[in-house]
Write a protein that holds these residues in place. Sequence first.
Motif, PDB file in Angstrom:
ATOM      1  N   CYS A 161      44.527  42.883  35.093  1.00 27.74           N
ATOM      2  CA  CYS A 161      44.619  42.685  36.553  1.00 27.74           C
ATOM      3  C   CYS A 161      44.972  41.250  36.922  1.00 27.74           C
ATOM      4  N   CYS A 214      37.851  44.070  36.773  1.00 24.38           N
ATOM      5  CA  CYS A 214      38.217  45.432  36.368  1.00 24.38           C
ATOM      6  C   CYS A 214      37.532  45.854  35.069  1.00 24.38           C
ATOM      7  N   CYS A 250      36.556  41.160  31.948  1.00 23.21           N
ATOM      8  CA  CYS A 250      37.005  40.779  33.285  1.00 23.21           C
ATOM      9  C   CYS A 250      35.980  41.309  34.299  1.00 23.21           C
TER      10      CYS A 250
HETATM   11 ZN   LIG Z   1      40.812  42.548  35.157  1.00 25.62          ZN
END
Ligand SMILES: [Zn+2]
Lengths: 386, 141
Positions: free
Chosen positions: B40, B54, B51
């Motif tokens: 992302c 996401c 992350c």
């Molecule tokens: Zn991400």
Amino acid sequence: MSLSRKTAVAGVYEHPTRFAPDKSMFQIMAESVRGALDDAGLTIKDVDGLATTGMGMGGMGIISFADYLNLTPNYVDSTAIGGSSFVAHTAHAAAAIAAGLCEVCVVVYGSTAASQRFAIGTGGAGGSGDPPDQYDAPFGVTTVGAYAMIAQRHMHDYGTTPEQLAEIAVTMRLHASMNPVAKYRDRITVEDVLASRVISSPLHLLDCCIISDGGGALVITSAERAKNLKKKPVYILGVGEAVRHAARGQRDYLDIAAAQSGKLAFERAGVAHKDIDMAMIYDSFTITVLTTLENLGFCKRGEGGAFVSGGRLRYDGAFPINTDGGGLSSNHPGMRGIFLVIEAAKQLRGECGPRQVKNCKTALVHGTGGALGTRHSGATLILSNQ
Amino acid sequence: MPEPKEKKYAKPLPHIDEENRPWWEALKRHELYIQKCRDCGDLRYYPRALCTNCLSSRTEWLRTSGHGKVYTFTATYQNQAAGFRESLPYIMAYVELDEGLKMLTNLVECRPEQVKIGMPVEVVYEDVTPEVTLAKFRPAR
Ligand SMILES: [Zn+2]
């Protein structure tokens, strides 16, 4: 499901001690429980819920304290989110009682921070060893330093002055002068605050909370049961809690947990800002008060400096806060969330004598735990005597 | 003749583990990295395996320019902790890197009264032990 007015604070007790080298932490806590139960007109046999945490306790300290008082509660809550914990415990107790998990919950705190000589704000930079600490502790983060960085940014962005912050400390000391058990009762001036030594710029010694021993307890029960007890019930209208942290390196540091927890508490209580007659705002440092008032929405961001000026926060001002003298002057035994609820309840019951706020019907309590400039929690309660 | 006392580094040290080792090893090479999600594109500091936007584990290490601006700061005059009580006052700051992320650090090679919010700064690498290098910042030259 709305929690509003389903539960109440039925008993409160603030331990009068400010220095107790002769008492253990558990003794202070147990004496506080006794005081709050007496206040409510209940006995130890009525207690079926227990909430506590403490700086001097182990991770399972709540079981040890149950052992000490020989309690076998049906509901336990040892949420540990710093100084706001006891405000959160009150919120959780309200939900638990409304859901039928228990009937009479005691929330209690005690500490011998002063007699054990804790360096609460300016020592121990090591942190917990949790991952974020790895990236903070090597640089010498102190509690006061983390708040000081919020103050510095606020001054830069909005022109907030050291004098405006100092007035908060001056007002708290005025209130302490009317509280016979407050630790520091001699009046101070803005000049005194500015002349006190800088601990972590721009915060001076007198911008920082004091260190004391102390403790306190609350009895929370259903509104129905509270109506038949000794004291006038203080109904719990709305609650909220939140955390703020580094946000993966992308945080706006003047946005604090109070923005989220306060909004939730107002929505859930169904009251407006203009309905709040007095507030108990965690005052670990003067900047904590200023930025909390902004984030709770009592003034716009950037307007906190003007909002706290001109005596507005005095017991007889337009927006009275911390009428007990707060952590800045009355007591700060490591964490003080419990005292916020105690003083708000006393104000709503009209028991505050010379520092009583006139026509006090609805009060807001906001606790902050941890450090605004690194990681912190916020917990908000809205209480009413109606 | 008594041997000269070795000066021991007393300030807290990070716990280097498999999750953060690439970051600390880069600092040893005097390189400052942040992480970028390969799925992302979200940027993050401090280093972590996933992350936060996401939850992807696909991570790219981005080398920063080492330049940024002071976001806020404080000069600390009181800290009883070992290592710091000997080095008062010291300056703690959030630096906003040119890449947009804020990191907590110390400002060095300047006095408290010289520091201003918004002031351009550049990274300096302080090798504090054979294993650990810290990223600190000084006024940009
Ligand atoms: Zn991400």
